[in-house]
Design a protein around this motif. Sequence first.
Motif, PDB file in Angstrom:
ATOM      1  N   MET A 197      -4.761  10.462   5.062  1.00 39.80           N
ATOM      2  CA  MET A 197      -4.502   9.744   6.320  1.00 39.80           C
ATOM      3  C   MET A 197      -3.365  10.400   7.095  1.00 39.80           C
ATOM      4  SD  MET A 197      -5.108   5.785   5.292  1.00 39.80           S
ATOM      5  CE  MET A 197      -4.729   6.044   3.588  1.00 39.80           C
ATOM      6  N   LYS A 198      -3.479  10.342   8.380  1.00 38.19           N
ATOM      7  CA  LYS A 198      -2.450  10.971   9.215  1.00 38.19           C
ATOM      8  C   LYS A 198      -1.238  10.041   9.323  1.00 38.19           C
ATOM      9  CE  LYS A 198      -5.530  11.142  12.455  1.00 38.19           C
ATOM     10  NZ  LYS A 198      -6.949  11.187  12.395  1.00 38.19           N
ATOM     11  N   THR A 199      -0.130  10.624   9.715  1.00 43.78           N
ATOM     12  CA  THR A 199       1.038   9.773   9.959  1.00 43.78           C
ATOM     13  C   THR A 199       0.881   9.115  11.329  1.00 43.78           C
ATOM     14  OG1 THR A 199       2.155  11.719  10.765  1.00 43.78           O
ATOM     15  CG2 THR A 199       2.693  11.008   8.537  1.00 43.78           C
ATOM     16  N   GLY A 200       1.648   8.117  11.539  1.00 45.28           N
ATOM     17  CA  GLY A 200       1.618   7.454  12.840  1.00 45.28           C
ATOM     18  C   GLY A 200       0.402   6.581  13.035  1.00 45.28           C
ATOM     19  N   MET A 201      -0.155   6.088  11.919  1.00 40.84           N
ATOM     20  CA  MET A 201      -1.313   5.217  12.059  1.00 40.84           C
ATOM     21  C   MET A 201      -0.867   3.786  12.252  1.00 40.84           C
ATOM     22  SD  MET A 201      -4.022   6.776   9.528  1.00 40.84           S
ATOM     23  CE  MET A 201      -5.201   7.443  10.658  1.00 40.84           C
ATOM     24  N   LYS A 202      -1.835   2.969  12.650  1.00 42.84           N
ATOM     25  CA  LYS A 202      -1.524   1.551  12.792  1.00 42.84           C
ATOM     26  C   LYS A 202      -1.230   0.973  11.419  1.00 42.84           C
ATOM     27  CE  LYS A 202      -4.309   0.816  16.840  1.00 42.84           C
ATOM     28  NZ  LYS A 202      -5.513   1.656  16.720  1.00 42.84           N
ATOM     29  N   THR A 203      -0.375   0.002  11.378  1.00 42.65           N
ATOM     30  CA  THR A 203       0.080  -0.495  10.093  1.00 42.65           C
ATOM     31  C   THR A 203      -0.081  -1.997   9.976  1.00 42.65           C
ATOM     32  OG1 THR A 203       1.672   1.275   9.897  1.00 42.65           O
ATOM     33  CG2 THR A 203       2.091  -0.668   8.619  1.00 42.65           C
ATOM     34  N   ALA A 204      -0.838  -2.401   8.967  1.00 40.21           N
ATOM     35  CA  ALA A 204      -0.883  -3.822   8.642  1.00 40.21           C
ATOM     36  C   ALA A 204       0.356  -4.123   7.813  1.00 40.21           C
ATOM     37  CB  ALA A 204      -2.142  -4.128   7.854  1.00 40.21           C
ATOM     38  N   THR A 205       1.134  -5.086   8.199  1.00 40.66           N
ATOM     39  CA  THR A 205       2.447  -5.270   7.579  1.00 40.66           C
ATOM     40  C   THR A 205       2.489  -6.415   6.572  1.00 40.66           C
ATOM     41  OG1 THR A 205       3.105  -6.690   9.419  1.00 40.66           O
ATOM     42  CG2 THR A 205       3.655  -4.357   9.579  1.00 40.66           C
ATOM     43  N   MET A 206       1.427  -7.244   6.543  1.00 43.10           N
ATOM     44  CA  MET A 206       1.547  -8.457   5.732  1.00 43.10           C
ATOM     45  C   MET A 206       0.529  -8.568   4.616  1.00 43.10           C
ATOM     46  SD  MET A 206       2.586 -11.165   8.627  1.00 43.10           S
ATOM     47  CE  MET A 206       3.289 -12.223   7.407  1.00 43.10           C
ATOM     48  N   ILE A 207      -0.150  -7.459   4.272  1.00 43.10           N
ATOM     49  CA  ILE A 207      -1.190  -7.592   3.255  1.00 43.10           C
ATOM     50  C   ILE A 207      -0.637  -7.548   1.837  1.00 43.10           C
ATOM     51  CG2 ILE A 207      -3.267  -6.938   4.495  1.00 43.10           C
ATOM     52  CD1 ILE A 207      -2.799  -4.087   3.746  1.00 43.10           C
ATOM     53  N   ARG A 208       0.546  -6.981   1.674  1.00 45.03           N
ATOM     54  CA  ARG A 208       1.168  -6.994   0.348  1.00 45.03           C
ATOM     55  C   ARG A 208       1.584  -8.429   0.017  1.00 45.03           C
ATOM     56  NH1 ARG A 208       5.544  -3.134  -2.379  1.00 45.03           N
ATOM     57  NH2 ARG A 208       6.248  -4.609  -3.952  1.00 45.03           N
ATOM     58  N   ASN A 209       1.264  -8.904  -1.162  1.00 40.95           N
ATOM     59  CA  ASN A 209       1.605 -10.294  -1.457  1.00 40.95           C
ATOM     60  C   ASN A 209       2.412 -10.463  -2.745  1.00 40.95           C
ATOM     61  OD1 ASN A 209      -0.287  -9.984  -3.426  1.00 40.95           O
ATOM     62  ND2 ASN A 209      -1.752 -11.463  -2.626  1.00 40.95           N
ATOM     63  N   SER A 210       3.033  -9.373  -3.194  1.00 37.91           N
ATOM     64  CA  SER A 210       3.893  -9.490  -4.372  1.00 37.91           C
ATOM     65  C   SER A 210       5.060  -8.516  -4.246  1.00 37.91           C
ATOM     66  CB  SER A 210       3.098  -9.167  -5.641  1.00 37.91           C
ATOM     67  OG  SER A 210       3.981  -8.996  -6.723  1.00 37.91           O
ATOM     68  N   ASP A 211       6.223  -8.934  -4.712  1.00 35.32           N
ATOM     69  CA  ASP A 211       7.394  -8.051  -4.674  1.00 35.32           C
ATOM     70  C   ASP A 211       7.531  -7.245  -5.948  1.00 35.32           C
ATOM     71  OD1 ASP A 211       8.080  -8.954  -2.175  1.00 35.32           O
ATOM     72  OD2 ASP A 211       9.272 -10.624  -2.961  1.00 35.32           O
ATOM     73  N   HIS A 212       6.678  -7.547  -6.942  1.00 35.69           N
ATOM     74  CA  HIS A 212       6.797  -6.847  -8.214  1.00 35.69           C
ATOM     75  C   HIS A 212       6.050  -5.514  -8.183  1.00 35.69           C
ATOM     76  CE1 HIS A 212       7.492 -11.026 -10.184  1.00 35.69           C
ATOM     77  NE2 HIS A 212       8.575 -10.545  -9.615  1.00 35.69           N
ATOM     78  N   ASP A 213       6.518  -4.556  -8.981  1.00 33.83           N
ATOM     79  CA  ASP A 213       5.797  -3.285  -9.012  1.00 33.83           C
ATOM     80  C   ASP A 213       4.507  -3.444  -9.827  1.00 33.83           C
ATOM     81  OD1 ASP A 213       6.351  -3.100 -11.717  1.00 33.83           O
ATOM     82  OD2 ASP A 213       8.040  -1.741 -11.459  1.00 33.83           O
ATOM     83  N   PHE A 214       3.678  -2.417  -9.756  1.00 32.05           N
ATOM     84  CA  PHE A 214       2.334  -2.516 -10.312  1.00 32.05           C
ATOM     85  C   PHE A 214       2.342  -2.847 -11.810  1.00 32.05           C
ATOM     86  CE2 PHE A 214      -1.538  -0.430 -12.057  1.00 32.05           C
ATOM     87  CZ  PHE A 214      -2.457  -1.288 -11.497  1.00 32.05           C
TER      88      PHE A 214
END
Lengths: 257, 518
Positions: free
Chosen positions: B1-18
């Motif tokens: 993917m190229k840089t400067g793409m549109k960004t969905a900001t709220m799809i992450r729903n956990s603060d913990h790492d994988f």
Amino acid sequence: MKVVIFSTCVVDLMFPNVGKAMVEVLERFGCETYMPMQQICCGQPTYNSGYIKTTKHVMHNEVDALLSVDADYIVGPAGSCVNMLKELPGHLQGEPAYQAKAQAVADKTYEFSQFVYRVLGIENAGAQLDAVATYHRSCHMTRLLGERVSPFALLDHVQDLKMVPLPHIENCCGFGGMFSMKEPEISKQMVDEKVNDVISTNASVLISCDPGCLMNIGGRFNRRGEKITIMHLAEVLNHNVDMSRVTYVDSKEGVLV
Amino acid sequence: MKTGMKTATMIRNSDHDFLTRVKESEADTFAQKAVAKAQDAQWVKREGAREELGNWEEWRNLGEQIRQHSVRYLPDYLEEFSDNVEKNGGHVFFAQTDVEARDFIVNLAKEKQVKNVVKSKSMVTSEIGIDKALLKIPGMNLLETDLAEFILQQDDWDEPTHLVFPALHKNRDQVREVFMKKLGYEGDNDPQHLARFARKVMRERFLKNEMSITGCNFAVADNGMINLDTNEGNADLCMAIPKIQVVCMGMERIVPGLKEAETMDNMLARSAVGQKITTYCTFTSKQVDGESDGPEEFYVVIIDNGRSNALGTDFEPILQCIRCASCLNVCPIYRHIGGHGYGSIYPGPVGSVLSPVLQGNYDDFADLPYACSLCAACTATCPVKIPLHKLLIKHREIEMDDLHQSKLIDDVVMRVVGLGTGHSSLFRTALGMDHAMLAPLTKNQPETAENLYSNDKHLEWMPFVFGGWTKVRDLPDPPAHSKNFRSWFHTHEPVAADPKVAQHTAQREKEIKAEGKA
């Protein structure tokens, strides 16, 4: 029939018995076998890990090696690796010279059980094994290569062998090449479920056409200290062979498609 | 993917790492069992429903064609749809980002002085975070009306774990407890009693609310109607009662006409819940003069939020997705880590492909493309033939080849593997040395997995990335060079061919050559 043996790196590194069994079965059935020493690996481990550029020369080497003998067929003991050879023309798009060669490889490559059942047209390979066994149907062989019939057809005719169904037969064993190493936490849960499913069948032998899966499931069995005998289909077909038992696929069904 | 793409900001729903999420999922044995049980049950229902329809592979081809066509001509169909909504007296708002979509709906609610909102059936509203934004309006009441979403809302907005069964991870006792604590429920844990109680709560709210927000299974371009498929009927009540209806749809959820909608509904219901068709399959638009129900004001918010990142790229097929979740229902990874393991509001194989696309980078979801064993069960079940496992390899390619995101040592190891498996002299050297080099690591112990692990020696520890293998299972001791397959082949005497079988093989060879197949 001239057959190039596609040994796969897992068999080369780990399981000589699988390679030997495959060669002996094929020779007994009248095939001349060739093993180009330049061959190494189909490139799947690095390709599937995302190292596509690094893998190009692996694929080139394999294609050149497998075509270095002018044979009618290329036969390998692993559904997954064979499927990778079938996919090579797609992976080598944009390289016309190698794409054409990869197509030539793909066109004449068969997985071992496919070759015996569909090309040679043999349904009873003359083997005998007194055991209760279950079969692990590997993902790439079933879903990507599309081969669901040949191993079962051949196993059905092994004398004294009782096959019992494996629960969740469609589920992955958790091998997935580098997945098993990169995501051991998830892979462990998957292989544990597979081990438990195998145990639940009360089978004493686990059979498959993919050494990678067998290495994974067997390795977990060993770690857990649970008893099982692990066999590749080629080893089963090479067991207590009596050629007077051999029968052929006489209908068009099951013959080269 | 190229840089400067549109960004969905709220799809992450956990603060913990994988890894933490995976461990949390493993510890939640109830949820794990629930997922496995649901997968097994869905398998039977789904395959049965598809078999009953017959010619499933042909239906899949048709589904793929319809969705590919719709995505390829997306701007045209969106324009046609938008024109038809306006013709019907509705309004369309195109939102490029989650912020734009959210602001539009919040402003509309404020402008119309709405105090009561009911919601039904929408993942895209999670994507734009509309619930929390609306609840900031003083005096605002907001109620999720899908039973599962209702339960999650009452449970302090717990995160959903499945696209179709969002509360799959909760059992009846947990639901009862939530209802007792939050809603004063006094009954037992019988699901029927719990559902009846929830219905009573919701019914009262349906009657006094002014605005509804729903999702959209398919938007029909040639008549400007919205198609919703549900089993509870709550979405229908959302559409029938309030004066104002807001429909949120991802911009790709479009089909050319009713015929295509019918085909997709058929495939959706069978793939999602193993039914021929859902209990309610509704097409709606603004209330027509003389009708007794339906919204007097009808707004459709068409949301991009990173979807256009996929257009014209290798990831375009992900826009074919109809959110049936059958890929989750067959995925062995989802089976073990559950929806929460993915850390995205879109879990499972589709989520692993979609989340980085919507986000436009790998900041939050770098692990997801690797949370896959490439078993391809997802690709095989997808009713619209999205090559999911191949798209995950594509993500890996970008992460490794283009962005060099691997941990340094693993990266070096993988490149060495690439080198060694590409040059036969190096490989032969490795084959000769592996037995000797690994010898200090081998353990002499009785093997329980016989035959393939019958060297009487195995390895329990390996360095680098290979350590992932021995963390979980043993590795057979590689044979000495003189005993490996190549050495054996070099020296072996060919087995004598059985004359009778050899004759058969020669005959087969002739037949095949005559048929021109070899």
